[in-house]
Write a protein that holds these residues in place. Structure first.
Motif, short mmCIF file in Angstrom:
data_model
loop_
_atom_site.label_atom_id
_atom_site.label_comp_id
_atom_site.label_asym_id
_atom_site.label_seq_id
_atom_site.Cartn_x
_atom_site.Cartn_y
_atom_site.Cartn_z
N THR A 12 0.84 -1.27 -0.01
CA THR A 12 -0.07 0.23 0.04
C THR A 12 0.81 1.39 -0.23
OG1 THR A 12 -0.11 -0.14 2.38
CG2 THR A 12 -2.07 -1.10 1.38
N PHE A 41 0.83 -8.71 7.39
CA PHE A 41 2.26 -8.89 7.59
C PHE A 41 3.11 -7.59 8.20
CE2 PHE A 41 6.62 -8.04 5.51
CZ PHE A 41 7.09 -9.12 5.51
N GLN A 64 10.86 -1.68 5.86
CA GLN A 64 10.38 -0.44 6.45
C GLN A 64 11.02 -0.30 7.99
OE1 GLN A 64 7.98 2.22 6.39
NE2 GLN A 64 8.56 1.71 4.38
N1 LIG Z 1 11.79 7.10 0.03
C1 LIG Z 1 12.80 6.96 -0.66
O1 LIG Z 1 13.29 8.16 -1.10
C2 LIG Z 1 13.66 5.98 -0.83
C3 LIG Z 1 14.76 5.65 -1.58
C4 LIG Z 1 15.11 4.65 -1.90
C5 LIG Z 1 15.11 3.49 -1.17
N2 LIG Z 1 13.93 3.34 -0.31
C6 LIG Z 1 13.60 2.24 0.49
O2 LIG Z 1 12.39 2.05 0.15
C7 LIG Z 1 11.84 1.32 1.42
C8 LIG Z 1 10.44 2.04 1.59
O3 LIG Z 1 10.31 3.21 1.81
P1 LIG Z 1 9.21 4.27 1.57
O4 LIG Z 1 9.73 5.62 2.29
O5 LIG Z 1 8.89 4.50 -0.17
O6 LIG Z 1 7.98 3.86 2.39
P2 LIG Z 1 6.73 3.13 1.79
O7 LIG Z 1 6.82 2.10 0.74
O8 LIG Z 1 5.65 4.25 0.96
O9 LIG Z 1 6.22 2.64 2.86
C9 LIG Z 1 4.69 2.39 3.28
C10 LIG Z 1 4.43 0.73 3.24
O10 LIG Z 1 4.99 0.03 4.20
C11 LIG Z 1 4.02 -0.52 5.03
N3 LIG Z 1 4.56 -0.55 6.36
C12 LIG Z 1 4.82 0.23 7.30
N4 LIG Z 1 5.44 -0.09 8.49
C13 LIG Z 1 5.34 -1.60 8.10
C14 LIG Z 1 5.89 -2.69 9.28
N5 LIG Z 1 6.29 -2.38 10.45
N6 LIG Z 1 5.65 -3.95 8.63
C15 LIG Z 1 4.90 -4.26 7.46
N7 LIG Z 1 4.73 -3.28 6.50
C16 LIG Z 1 4.97 -1.90 6.97
C17 LIG Z 1 2.94 0.32 4.90
O11 LIG Z 1 1.80 -0.61 5.09
P3 LIG Z 1 0.87 -0.51 6.57
O12 LIG Z 1 0.92 0.78 7.20
O13 LIG Z 1 -0.42 -1.22 6.30
O14 LIG Z 1 1.60 -1.51 7.38
C18 LIG Z 1 2.99 0.69 3.39
O15 LIG Z 1 2.63 -0.37 2.63
C19 LIG Z 1 12.60 1.76 2.57
O16 LIG Z 1 13.19 0.36 2.67
C20 LIG Z 1 13.61 2.59 1.87
O17 LIG Z 1 14.93 2.54 2.29
C21 LIG Z 1 13.24 4.65 -0.27
#
Ligand SMILES: NC(=O)c1ccc[n+]([C@@H]2O[C@H](COP(=O)([O-])OP(=O)(O)OC[C@H]3O[C@@H](n4cnc5c(N)ncnc54)[C@H](OP(=O)(O)O)[C@@H]3O)[C@@H](O)[C@H]2O)c1
Length: 280
Positions: A12, A41, A64
């Motif tokens: 999501t 999960f 996350q």
């Molecule tokens: N943002 C960036 O610029 C960037 C750049 C490079 C790499 N990344 C990597 O991408 C990954 C995701 O980052 P993002 O910032 O884009 O976040 P995101 O994917 O938007 O995070 C939200 C998602 O994670 C789930 N979630 C949150 N806490 C959780 C938990 N404890 N267990 C299971 N699911 C969980 C949420 O669903 P629910 O709330 O329903 O659990 C939702 O589906 C990270 O590993 C990050 O290092 C991000």
């Protein structure tokens, strides 16, 4: 096209949601992996992972809050172990470009004995519209450190297109793709582009790293969030190797990445950046 069962963690979130949409449109079977999904999960509660992973062919792993945090390596190792037991055929790991801590997690997947592809992404465009930079944009003042650093922001739509391609096609097995946009932008240039696209005045204030961390603490944000933001700004943005454009998106998709201008125009059209009533 063969129909398979996919588990999309973070299904999501910024990349996961887009991957789920694309796979479902292709008629594939998709299970969302998140705390709000059924079965639930949770990265912090591995007890039911065997149940979640049962019958799954391929998994998209987006951890996350970040692969750099304490506990990430253990969680990735456990998911790999459970996946192996369940006969999962392929793992696609979303990692960060130029992050040593994330590379340690990549090695766990690479050495798993399961087919894999690693996607190392730069900072997402969507941090300005679906993450912590939305609120200051709505307020009209964005204050950030590392103002001089040029960042090859990448779009979550491009990451999702790549993720779907590598999930479906074995020719990408054992590859590590570095995903960036085609241009380098400072935060100030990015905010200027958004201001022009929205016809709003949004000012940019350069801060020292220390002043930024202090400001986050004054807002009473949790200490582990402050630590992560500090890590991302210091270690990731402070690494000059990260200020480079790569060409893996063109190589895999045969087209150019979405530009920051295109992203800004698309979001501006939705009205998101003009709606000061939005609760972030
Ligand atoms: N943002 C960036 O610029 C960037 C750049 C490079 C790499 N990344 C990597 O991408 C990954 C995701 O980052 P993002 O910032 O884009 O976040 P995101 O994917 O938007 O995070 C939200 C998602 O994670 C789930 N979630 C949150 N806490 C959780 C938990 N404890 N267990 C299971 N699911 C969980 C949420 O669903 P629910 O709330 O329903 O659990 C939702 O589906 C990270 O590993 C990050 O290092 C991000």
């Amino acid at each position: 096209m063969k129909t398979e069962h996919f588990l999309i963690t973070g299904g999501t979130g910024k990349t996961g949601r887009r991957i789920v949409d694309r796979l479902q449109n292709l008629g594939q079977n998709v299970l969302i992996g998140s705390r709000s999904a059924q079965p639930t999960f949770d990265w912090d509660r591995p007890h039911n992972w065997p149940e979640v992973v049962e019958g799954i062919d391929k998994i998209y792993i987006t951890y996350q809050p970040d692969l750099a945090v304490p506990g990430a390596k253990e969680a990735i190792s456990e998911l790999v172990r459970v996946s192996k037991n369940a006969g999962v055929k392929k793992l696609v790991l979303l990692s960060g470009k130029g992050e040593r801590e994330a590379e340690l997690c990549e090695e766990i997947v690479i050495n798993s004995g399961i087919d894999y592809t690693i996607l190392r992404a730069s900072w997402f465009n969507q941090n300005f519209s679906e993450n912590f930079l939305l609120e200051p944009i709505l307020e009209g003042v964005v204050a950030l450190p590392q103002a001089h650093v040029k960042i090859p922001f990448v779009d979550a739509d491009d990451i999702a297109d790549i993720a779907v391609e590598v999930l479906l096609n074995d020719q990408h097995n054992s590859e590590i793709y570095e995903l960036t946009g085609s241009q380098l932008f400072t935060f100030e240039e990015a905010i200027d582009t958004i201001a022009r696209a929205t016809e709003r005045e949004i000012s940019f204030v350069p801060l020292s790293l220390e002043a930024y961390s202090n400001a986050l603490r004054e807002m009473q944000l949790p200490e582990d969030f402050v630590w992560l933001i500090d890590y991302l700004f210091t270690v990731v943005l402070g690494n000059p190797d990260n200020s480079t454009v790569t060409h893996d998106i063109e190589k895999v998709l045969g087209r150019a990445p979405k530009t920051f201008q295109e992203y800004s125009d698309e979001v501006a059209k939705t009205g998101l950046w003009n709606n000061a009533n939005i609760k972030v």
